[in-house]
Enzyme design. Structure first.
Site, PDB file in Angstrom:
ATOM      1  N   GLU A  13       0.822  -1.213   0.000  1.00  0.00           N
ATOM      2  CA  GLU A  13       0.000   0.000   0.000  1.00  0.00           C
ATOM      3  C   GLU A  13       0.858   1.266   0.000  1.00  0.00           C
ATOM      4  O   GLU A  13       0.493   2.271  -0.601  1.00  0.00           O
ATOM      5  CB  GLU A  13      -0.933  -0.016   1.220  1.00  0.00           C
ATOM      6  CG  GLU A  13      -1.896   1.146   1.320  1.00  0.00           C
ATOM      7  CD  GLU A  13      -2.954   1.196   0.205  1.00  0.00           C
ATOM      8  OE1 GLU A  13      -3.005   0.286  -0.632  1.00  0.00           O
ATOM      9  OE2 GLU A  13      -3.727   2.176   0.183  1.00  0.00           O
ATOM     10  N   THR A  41     -11.676   8.234 -13.289  1.00  0.00           N
ATOM     11  CA  THR A  41     -10.674   7.694 -12.358  1.00  0.00           C
ATOM     12  C   THR A  41     -11.021   6.279 -11.877  1.00  0.00           C
ATOM     13  O   THR A  41     -10.210   5.624 -11.240  1.00  0.00           O
ATOM     14  CB  THR A  41     -10.461   8.655 -11.158  1.00  0.00           C
ATOM     15  OG1 THR A  41      -9.295   8.248 -10.467  1.00  0.00           O
ATOM     16  CG2 THR A  41     -11.663   8.658 -10.233  1.00  0.00           C
TER      17      THR A  41
HETATM   18  C1  DMJ Z   1     -10.358   3.745  -7.239  1.00  0.00           C
HETATM   19  O1  DMJ Z   1     -11.601   3.754  -6.645  1.00  0.00           O
HETATM   20  C2  DMJ Z   1     -10.142   5.015  -7.997  1.00  0.00           C
HETATM   21  O2  DMJ Z   1      -9.122   4.798  -8.893  1.00  0.00           O
HETATM   22  C3  DMJ Z   1      -9.776   6.164  -7.133  1.00  0.00           C
HETATM   23  O3  DMJ Z   1      -9.433   7.312  -7.865  1.00  0.00           O
HETATM   24  C4  DMJ Z   1      -8.656   5.842  -6.190  1.00  0.00           C
HETATM   25  N1  DMJ Z   1      -8.317   4.469  -6.171  1.00  0.00           N
HETATM   26  C5  DMJ Z   1      -9.297   3.468  -6.215  1.00  0.00           C
HETATM   27  C6  DMJ Z   1      -8.673   2.130  -6.452  1.00  0.00           C
HETATM   28  O4  DMJ Z   1      -7.448   1.954  -5.875  1.00  0.00           O
END
Ligand code: DMJ
Length: 655
Positions: free
Chosen positions: A512, A633
């Site tokens: 992590e 994202t």
């Molecule tokens: C996801 O839910 C999205 O990518 C978010 O922006 C941050 N990271 C998590 C997955 O690791």
């Protein structure tokens, strides 16, 4: 003139004027207009004074003190028997003992009524005073929305306006041609099926799955809702992989069960990227109206979160009441940069699809507000107070709390067909400051992105930060001062560092967070940073790093194939070997242990992102060409809006 007789405060009639008891001329039984006016003026001034004094006293103790005074002011003074006997009021009333008794009873009941009213008003005022300004505003807004919705319902449901569909170029099956690559791609499809089927069997309708306990699971980002997050998040991956029966199954569940009128306090950011992003992508890929309708219904529920003094939304909102608030752990009641800064793509599409300018205006307002603020060293702190509009703690990160804010600046530009130059400039400036203050090379030659905390650099990088390698590569084209080569190089270096963080573990899965000091490089030190929860960022970075590289370097498929064969199966095998269980896929608690334990969560982003990005790595680039699609994202592809001469509603007022 005896004023008490003229004031009808007790609801009595104005007593008839008896000769000698009044200074009015005897020959007139009525008042002149001007006299009436003056009396009315005195009367209203008196009442306003009473009410004003009552409602503007702020705290309970004052109310208490005022209770006594108020009674005397609002309720006509009833004299004690002794007083009454000597009072001139007898004379004024002038109607003897019986009337006086009746009158006293009337007064008594009136007094009770006024007291009851007074107590109710006081109670309400106290309740209102207990609520924050924002709660009150949100309540008013929710009430307004409800009224508007009721009005709409009366007219019957209206279909959303038709909009020009963007050119959906490239949705084909993306067959990579080469049998070896195809075999790996088939393997990923099989993994998706295992994850989906397990959820279907053990967690259907719940937000996520516990693959060991074989039951549903949820976290606080979804409140106490059961909104089938995995179904919505996985839809477009199913579609892209050609798992059409599964897709239909998911669609049916959404049609019949997905309801946002629930009393649940959800994360605005998570619900936006997973649900709205997922539904919009499913709509654009499949053309099924239901996904658009649901996305818009949900977006309406998120809007009250923006009812703050600054327009910076709360982190959480109750879908039913519309009341918002921030995470208790966030610095000084702040909202989070990566949360309020990761709404732009979805909200622009919502305005595009509905013709409702509200969404576009909300996100543009955030952008304008940020543009006006001072930034320490050109950096954006992660915390911003939505009441005061001031930064909270000066902590800057390209990982958790900051990450997708930067991603969305770049993607706003890409999604606008590279016309949103304001977004591009903001991105370029931010990246320049990040490179100057946060990016360093370790003694062992690994480029890393640290975190800025109150004036010093922490030499630690999170798994979440790994997405930035892809972001730098994706942003290379169009970067100022001919720095494309530089950013491609930087992107590749970050990808390499993150790859090292995987390679230096026992399981070949990334921790992590990992450090770069005291001789340790790209390795997690703390026990609570050694876990891997099926995250996608390293695979995501590789997609973006590889594709522009082949374009720029001109080495085409060769380079791409080299990277795919060498690096990607590596993740694939490790995930399949260590995270697969009979009930789905689980995260692991320690990537440095050869005998890891499971965290027993199949994250919805594993189906939305990790498996989708892996699949795309092993597909031909025609499947979802990056010139036509931009991934939000959460890896939900949204089409580039080739708006040409079309102006988004609301954009005129913004410019
Ligand atoms: C996801 O839910 C999205 O990518 C978010 O922006 C941050 N990271 C998590 C997955 O690791």
């Amino acid at each position: 003139m005896t004023t008490p007789a003229l004031l009808p405060l007790s609801g009595r009639r104005i007593p008839t004027l008896s000769p000698g008891a009044s200074s009015f001329p005897h020959h007139r039984a009525t008042l002149r207009l001007s006299e009436k006016f003056i009396l009315l003026l005195i009367l209203s001034a008196f009442i306003t004074l009473c009410f004003g004094a009552f409602f503007f006293l702020p705290d309970n103790s004052k109310h208490k003190r005022f209770d006594f005074g108020l009674e005397d002011v609002l309720i006509p003074h009833i004299e004690s028997e002794k007083e009454a006997r000597h009072s001139s009021r007898q004379v004024i009333h002038g109607v003897g003992g019986h009337d006086e008794h009746r009158h006293r009873e009337e007064e008594e009941s009136l007094r009770d009524k006024i007291r009851a009213d007074h107590e109710r008003a006081l109670q309400e005022a106290k309740e209102k005073l207990r609520k924050s300004k924002e709660e009150l505003k949100a309540e008013i807004q929710t009430e307004k929305t409800k009224v508007a919705e009721d009005l709409k319902k009366k007219d019957g449901p209206k279909p959303l306006p038709p909009v020009p569909m963007p050119k959906l170029v490239g949705v084909n099956n993306g067959d990579p041609g080469d049998p070896d690559t195809k075999e790996k791609r088939d393997k990923i499809r099989e993994m998706m099926k295992h994850a989906w089927d397990s959820y279907r069997q053990y967690g259907w309708g719940h937000n996520e799955l516990k693959p060991i306990a074989k039951k549903g699971h949820s976290t606080n980002i979804f409140g106490n809702s059961q909104m089938g997050a995995t179904i919505v998040d996985a839809l477009d991956t199913l579609y892209i992989m050609g798992l059409h029966d599964e897709f239909k199954d998911g669609q049916e569940w959404i049609e019949q069960n997905l309801d946002f009128s629930v009393n649940a306090e959800v994360s605005v950011f998570e619900v936006n990227i997973r649900f709205i992003g997922g539904l919009l992508a499913a709509y654009y890929l499949s053309g099924q109206e239901v996904f658009k309708v649901k996305a818009v219904q949900l977006a309406e529920k998120l809007l009250p979160a923006f009812n703050t003094p600054t327009g910076i939304p709360w982190a959480m909102v109750n879908l039913k009441s519309g009341v918002g608030r921030n995470w208790g752990w966030a610095s000084a009641g702040s909202s989070i940069l990566a949360e309020f800064g990761t709404l732009h793509m979805e909200f622009v599409h919502l305005t595009y699809l509905t013709g409702n300018p509200a969404y576009y205006q909300k996100v543009m307002h955030i952008r304008k507000l940020l543009a006006k603020m001072d930034r320490p060293n050109g950096l954006y702190p992660n915390y911003l107070n939505p009441r005061t509009g001031r930064w909270g703690q000066h902590h800057t990160s390209v990982g958790g709390l900051g990450d997708s804010f930067y991603e969305y600046l770049l993607k706003a530009w890409l999604m606008s067909d590279k016309t949103d130059s304001e977004a591009r400039k903001t991105y370029d400036d931010a990246i320049e400051a990040i490179e100057r203050h946060l990016i360093r090379k370790s003694n062992g030659g690994l480029t890393f992105i640290g975190e800025w905390k109150n004036g010093h650099l922490e030499r630690k990088m999170g798994h979440l930060t790994c997405f930035a390698g892809g972001m730098f590569a994706l942003g290379a084209d169009g970067s100022p001062d001919d720095k494309a080569g530089h950013y491609l190089q930087l992107g590749a270096e970050i990808a390499h560092t993150c790859h090292e963080s995987y390679d230096r573990t026992v399981l070949k899965l990334g921790p992590e967070a990992f450090k770069f000091d005291s001789g340790l490089e790209a390795v997690a030190v703390r026990q609570n940073e050694k876990y891997y929860i099926l995250r996608p960022e390293v695979i995501e970075t590789k997609i973006a790093v590889e594709i522009p590289m082949e374009i720029v370097a001109g080495s085409g498929q060769l380079l791409l194939r080299y990277n795919r064969v060498r690096l990607s199966p590596y993740f694939l095998q490790a995930i399949d070997k260590y995270c697969r269980v009979s009930g789905g896929f689980s995260g692991v608690k320690d990537v440095y242990s050869s005998n890891p334990t499971y965290d027993d969560v199949q994250q919805s982003f594993f189906l939305a992102e990790t498996l989708k990005y892996l699949y795309l790595l092993f597909s031909s680039d025609e499947l979802l060409p990056l010139e036509n699609w931009v991934f939000n994202t959460e890896a939900h592809p949204l089409p580039v809006l080739h708006l040409g001469n079309i102006t988004l509603p609301g954009s005129e007022t913004q410019r």
